[in-house]
Write a protein that holds these residues in place. Structure first.
Motif, PDB file in Angstrom:
ATOM      1  N   ASN A 169       0.813  -1.219   0.000  1.00  0.00           N
ATOM      2  CA  ASN A 169       0.000   0.000   0.000  1.00  0.00           C
ATOM      3  C   ASN A 169       0.847   1.270   0.000  1.00  0.00           C
ATOM      4  O   ASN A 169       0.324   2.359  -0.217  1.00  0.00           O
ATOM      5  CB  ASN A 169      -0.953   0.020   1.200  1.00  0.00           C
ATOM      6  CG  ASN A 169      -0.219   0.123   2.533  1.00  0.00           C
ATOM      7  OD1 ASN A 169       0.824  -0.503   2.740  1.00  0.00           O
ATOM      8  ND2 ASN A 169      -0.770   0.893   3.457  1.00  0.00           N
ATOM      9  N   LEU A 170       2.159   1.143   0.205  1.00  0.00           N
ATOM     10  CA  LEU A 170       3.038   2.310   0.188  1.00  0.00           C
ATOM     11  C   LEU A 170       3.686   2.538  -1.167  1.00  0.00           C
ATOM     12  O   LEU A 170       4.230   3.613  -1.430  1.00  0.00           O
ATOM     13  CB  LEU A 170       4.146   2.159   1.236  1.00  0.00           C
ATOM     14  CG  LEU A 170       3.742   1.833   2.673  1.00  0.00           C
ATOM     15  CD1 LEU A 170       4.967   1.840   3.565  1.00  0.00           C
ATOM     16  CD2 LEU A 170       2.690   2.805   3.194  1.00  0.00           C
ATOM     17  N   LYS A 171       3.646   1.536  -2.048  1.00  0.00           N
ATOM     18  CA  LYS A 171       4.323   1.641  -3.341  1.00  0.00           C
ATOM     19  C   LYS A 171       3.584   2.618  -4.264  1.00  0.00           C
ATOM     20  O   LYS A 171       2.358   2.589  -4.357  1.00  0.00           O
ATOM     21  CB  LYS A 171       4.402   0.267  -4.007  1.00  0.00           C
ATOM     22  CG  LYS A 171       5.241  -0.742  -3.225  1.00  0.00           C
ATOM     23  CD  LYS A 171       5.202  -2.112  -3.875  1.00  0.00           C
ATOM     24  CE  LYS A 171       6.006  -3.139  -3.080  1.00  0.00           C
ATOM     25  NZ  LYS A 171       5.931  -4.492  -3.671  1.00  0.00           N
ATOM     26  N   PRO A 172       4.315   3.479  -4.976  1.00  0.00           N
ATOM     27  CA  PRO A 172       3.676   4.453  -5.872  1.00  0.00           C
ATOM     28  C   PRO A 172       3.217   3.791  -7.173  1.00  0.00           C
ATOM     29  O   PRO A 172       4.042   3.354  -7.981  1.00  0.00           O
ATOM     30  CB  PRO A 172       4.784   5.468  -6.131  1.00  0.00           C
ATOM     31  CG  PRO A 172       6.058   4.685  -5.966  1.00  0.00           C
ATOM     32  CD  PRO A 172       5.777   3.637  -4.919  1.00  0.00           C
ATOM     33  N   LEU A 173       1.908   3.710  -7.351  1.00  0.00           N
ATOM     34  CA  LEU A 173       1.341   3.001  -8.497  1.00  0.00           C
ATOM     35  C   LEU A 173       0.512   3.929  -9.375  1.00  0.00           C
ATOM     36  O   LEU A 173      -0.184   4.822  -8.888  1.00  0.00           O
ATOM     37  CB  LEU A 173       0.451   1.848  -8.013  1.00  0.00           C
ATOM     38  CG  LEU A 173       1.083   0.803  -7.090  1.00  0.00           C
ATOM     39  CD1 LEU A 173       0.038  -0.241  -6.698  1.00  0.00           C
ATOM     40  CD2 LEU A 173       2.287   0.147  -7.749  1.00  0.00           C
ATOM     41  N   GLU A 174       0.571   3.668 -10.674  1.00  0.00           N
ATOM     42  CA  GLU A 174      -0.323   4.342 -11.605  1.00  0.00           C
ATOM     43  C   GLU A 174      -1.666   3.618 -11.635  1.00  0.00           C
ATOM     44  O   GLU A 174      -1.830   2.553 -11.047  1.00  0.00           O
ATOM     45  CB  GLU A 174       0.309   4.377 -12.996  1.00  0.00           C
ATOM     46  CG  GLU A 174       1.598   5.186 -13.045  1.00  0.00           C
ATOM     47  CD  GLU A 174       2.155   5.295 -14.458  1.00  0.00           C
ATOM     48  OE1 GLU A 174       1.501   4.803 -15.400  1.00  0.00           O
ATOM     49  OE2 GLU A 174       3.250   5.879 -14.608  1.00  0.00           O
ATOM     50  N   VAL A 175      -2.634   4.188 -12.343  1.00  0.00           N
ATOM     51  CA  VAL A 175      -3.982   3.636 -12.346  1.00  0.00           C
ATOM     52  C   VAL A 175      -4.021   2.220 -12.921  1.00  0.00           C
ATOM     53  O   VAL A 175      -4.866   1.399 -12.548  1.00  0.00           O
ATOM     54  CB  VAL A 175      -4.947   4.562 -13.120  1.00  0.00           C
ATOM     55  CG1 VAL A 175      -4.601   4.575 -14.608  1.00  0.00           C
ATOM     56  CG2 VAL A 175      -6.402   4.175 -12.885  1.00  0.00           C
ATOM     57  N   ASN A 176      -3.063   1.878 -13.780  1.00  0.00           N
ATOM     58  CA  ASN A 176      -3.013   0.531 -14.355  1.00  0.00           C
ATOM     59  C   ASN A 176      -2.242  -0.456 -13.480  1.00  0.00           C
ATOM     60  O   ASN A 176      -2.024  -1.601 -13.873  1.00  0.00           O
ATOM     61  CB  ASN A 176      -2.417   0.570 -15.761  1.00  0.00           C
ATOM     62  CG  ASN A 176      -0.968   1.055 -15.772  1.00  0.00           C
ATOM     63  OD1 ASN A 176      -0.390   1.338 -14.727  1.00  0.00           O
ATOM     64  ND2 ASN A 176      -0.386   1.146 -16.974  1.00  0.00           N
TER      65      ASN A 176
ATOM     66  N   VAL B 214       0.526   9.163 -10.561  1.00  0.00           N
ATOM     67  CA  VAL B 214       0.552   8.235  -9.433  1.00  0.00           C
ATOM     68  C   VAL B 214      -0.714   8.419  -8.608  1.00  0.00           C
ATOM     69  O   VAL B 214      -1.012   9.526  -8.141  1.00  0.00           O
ATOM     70  CB  VAL B 214       1.806   8.467  -8.558  1.00  0.00           C
ATOM     71  CG1 VAL B 214       1.748   7.627  -7.289  1.00  0.00           C
ATOM     72  CG2 VAL B 214       3.059   8.140  -9.359  1.00  0.00           C
ATOM     73  N   VAL B 215      -1.465   7.336  -8.444  1.00  0.00           N
ATOM     74  CA  VAL B 215      -2.767   7.421  -7.777  1.00  0.00           C
ATOM     75  C   VAL B 215      -2.840   6.559  -6.526  1.00  0.00           C
ATOM     76  O   VAL B 215      -3.871   6.500  -5.869  1.00  0.00           O
ATOM     77  CB  VAL B 215      -3.903   7.008  -8.748  1.00  0.00           C
ATOM     78  CG1 VAL B 215      -3.953   7.947  -9.945  1.00  0.00           C
ATOM     79  CG2 VAL B 215      -3.734   5.563  -9.216  1.00  0.00           C
ATOM     80  N   ASN B 216      -1.754   5.887  -6.176  1.00  0.00           N
ATOM     81  CA  ASN B 216      -1.750   5.015  -5.001  1.00  0.00           C
ATOM     82  C   ASN B 216      -0.356   5.015  -4.373  1.00  0.00           C
ATOM     83  O   ASN B 216       0.658   5.021  -5.071  1.00  0.00           O
ATOM     84  CB  ASN B 216      -2.120   3.580  -5.387  1.00  0.00           C
ATOM     85  CG  ASN B 216      -2.190   2.652  -4.182  1.00  0.00           C
ATOM     86  OD1 ASN B 216      -3.227   2.570  -3.521  1.00  0.00           O
ATOM     87  ND2 ASN B 216      -1.110   1.958  -3.876  1.00  0.00           N
ATOM     88  N   GLY B 217      -0.303   4.993  -3.046  1.00  0.00           N
ATOM     89  CA  GLY B 217       0.974   4.877  -2.353  1.00  0.00           C
ATOM     90  C   GLY B 217       1.549   6.214  -1.932  1.00  0.00           C
ATOM     91  O   GLY B 217       0.839   7.210  -1.812  1.00  0.00           O
TER      92      GLY B 217
ATOM     93  N   ASP C  43      -7.011  12.808  -2.023  1.00  0.00           N
ATOM     94  CA  ASP C  43      -5.844  13.655  -2.223  1.00  0.00           C
ATOM     95  C   ASP C  43      -5.092  13.758  -0.904  1.00  0.00           C
ATOM     96  O   ASP C  43      -5.530  14.427   0.026  1.00  0.00           O
ATOM     97  CB  ASP C  43      -6.283  15.040  -2.695  1.00  0.00           C
ATOM     98  CG  ASP C  43      -5.111  15.958  -3.013  1.00  0.00           C
ATOM     99  OD1 ASP C  43      -3.955  15.558  -2.747  1.00  0.00           O
ATOM    100  OD2 ASP C  43      -5.342  17.067  -3.530  1.00  0.00           O
ATOM    101  N   GLY C  44      -3.927  13.084  -0.813  1.00  0.00           N
ATOM    102  CA  GLY C  44      -3.176  13.064   0.429  1.00  0.00           C
ATOM    103  C   GLY C  44      -2.790  14.433   0.946  1.00  0.00           C
ATOM    104  O   GLY C  44      -2.500  14.590   2.142  1.00  0.00           O
TER     105      GLY C  44
END
Length: 455
Positions: free
Chosen positions: A182-189, A201-204, A239-240
């Motif tokens: 859950n900390l890794k920077p991920l794109e929507v795909n 980047v939408v996650n992490g 939005d963090g």
């Protein structure tokens, strides 16, 4: 080191009504051009002294009682990740008057270059620039937090991953710890992107807001890394930047696995904007989770810690707003909810039933500097408890990251930043050139405190 910290815990927390008493001994401002002891046979012609062997100052600090020395961590180097820099740890001595904690100019006696598993020097270049691929972390490294293990081994937290690595005393790589998904920077795909931020980047973790501080617990069984800010997808509007909830991440040293996460709540926007009613530089709704964050963590026991929370304002390479918030807090993990499998997407409030870490104010760093008429630096990032002084108090050092007193253009061209202490005007000059009369490069601050942890 553990026995020392264990004593501090008993003394500090034995009576809740009596907080530790902090006294600012003095502040050393080391020149930005201070050199380390880097030993590479030939300096690359393309690199200035800023890239080659400027000291780098205190992205984090830790005390080694065995030799009465300190480990000072440099980060990814000048250039904000777009220029080559061999990442390193500085071994230093801090001459100290043991009667009152007053320090003199630190002395660098060893510079340790960090290497990957193949012996390749770890590099401050971001993964896209170093590897030609934003999804490959490779040898890209942005070291921000340091803790000591046995036999001179070092644990270092990296902001790019975010990652935690273990190194031998000579800087050779031992192993990496497992980064929670859950900390890794991920794109929507679902692809990893270690370079960009929103909207890609939408996650992490947010860009440049990964692990910022690291400590072992007293038993030497756990590591605790603090994220600098909330995750990019958590908080209202997903939005963090709007959220107050930062994750404290626990790792098991024996297995290298992450075992828990806890919620730490930054001070609220209302609280921060009320600190200095005279200033017009109030924080906006999207600044709490980006312009305020955690910079350091230091263990007092297996569950209690000191943490450094700060804004990104003050004396630095960019012109910033009036500094408002530089404080040390005590936190306690006992009773806090493990949130490793809990999402905080969509709301700035904690989910029902989630208990954050206990948090109490310990010391106001900004107020201490202002009381002495000392300009307040932007990036207070290093925090460590040192030796016991002659009167029973303990030395505590707080250090700053001056960004090597270097800024860069969008194309990556670098400039030294000169600051006039009277007008606060900033002037950019070519690297290693002289500053205009009356101004100087931004120094690195090392603040020494004498703290009575016996109460």
């Amino acid at each position: 080191m553990n026995r020392l910290s264990a004593f501090i815990f008993v003394a500090l927390f034995s009576t809740g009504a009596n907080a530790a008493q902090w006294s600012l001994a003095n502040v050393i401002k080391s020149p930005a051009t201070k050199s380390d002891r880097l030993k590479i046979d030939k300096k690359p012609s393309s690199q200035s002294d800023a890239n080659y062997n400027r000291f780098g100052f205190y992205s984090d600090l830790v005390y080694d009682k065995v030799g009465n020395t300190w480990f000072a961590l440099s980060d990814r180097g000048p250039g904000g990740g777009v220029l080559e820099y061999a990442t390193r740890v500085q071994r230093i001595t801090v001459p100290t008057n043991m009667s009152n904690g007053v320090i003199r100019e630190p002395v660098v006696f060893r510079t340790i270059l960090l290497k990957d598993a193949n012996g390749v020097l770890l590099n401050g270049l971001n993964p896209g620039a170093l590897n030609g691929n934003k999804s490959v972390l490779g040898a890209s490294f942005d070291p921000e937090g340091i803790a000591l293990g046995n036999n001179g081994k070092m644990f270092i937290a990296d902001e790019y991953g975010p990652s935690v690595y273990e190194f031998n005393a000579d800087g050779s790589f031992i192993r990496s710890f497992t980064t929670p998904d859950n900390l890794k920077p991920l794109e929507v795909n679902g692809s990893v992107n270690y370079v960009d931020g929103r909207p890609l980047v939408v996650n992490g973790r947010q860009d440049n807001r990964g692990f910022e501080g690291l400590t072992t617990n007293i038993s030497g069984t756990k590591l605790y890394a603090v994220m600098q800010d909330p995750l990019v997808n958590e908080g209202s509007s997903n939005d963090g930047r709007r959220s107050r909830n930062v994750r404290v991440v626990e790792f098991d040293i024996a297995t290298g696995q992450s075992t828990a996460q806890y919620a730490y709540q930054l001070e609220s926007r209302t609280t921060l904007n009320a600190i200095d009613p005279a200033t017009t530089d109030d924080f906006s709704a999207t600044q709490i989770g980006r312009s305020v964050g955690l910079s350091a963590i230091h263990a007092l026991s297996d569950t209690e810690f000191l943490v450094l929370e700060r804004d990104n304002r003050g004396l630095g390479v960019e012109v910033t707003a009036t500094p408002i918030h530089k404080r040390i807090y005590r936190i306690n993990l006992q009773g806090a909810t493990d949130i490793k499998n809990i999402s905080m997407v969509g709301s700035d409030s904690l989910p029902a039933g989630v208990v954050p870490v206990q948090k109490t104010a310990e010391f106001d760093l900004l107020a201490a500097l202002k009381a002495q008429g000392i300009a307040v630096p932007e990036k207070m990032e290093g925090l460590a408890i040192g030796p016991r002084l002659a009167d029973g108090r303990y030395q505590v050092l707080v250090g700053t990251d001056n960004d090597y007193s270097v800024t860069q253009s969008g194309s990556g061209e670098q400039f030294d930043v000169c600051v006039n202490p009277v007008t606060d005007a900033r002037t950019q000059v070519p690297l290693d050139a002289a500053c205009p009369a009356g101004s100087s490069l931004i120094p690195g601050y090392l603040m020494s405190f004498a703290v009575d942890f016996r109460l």
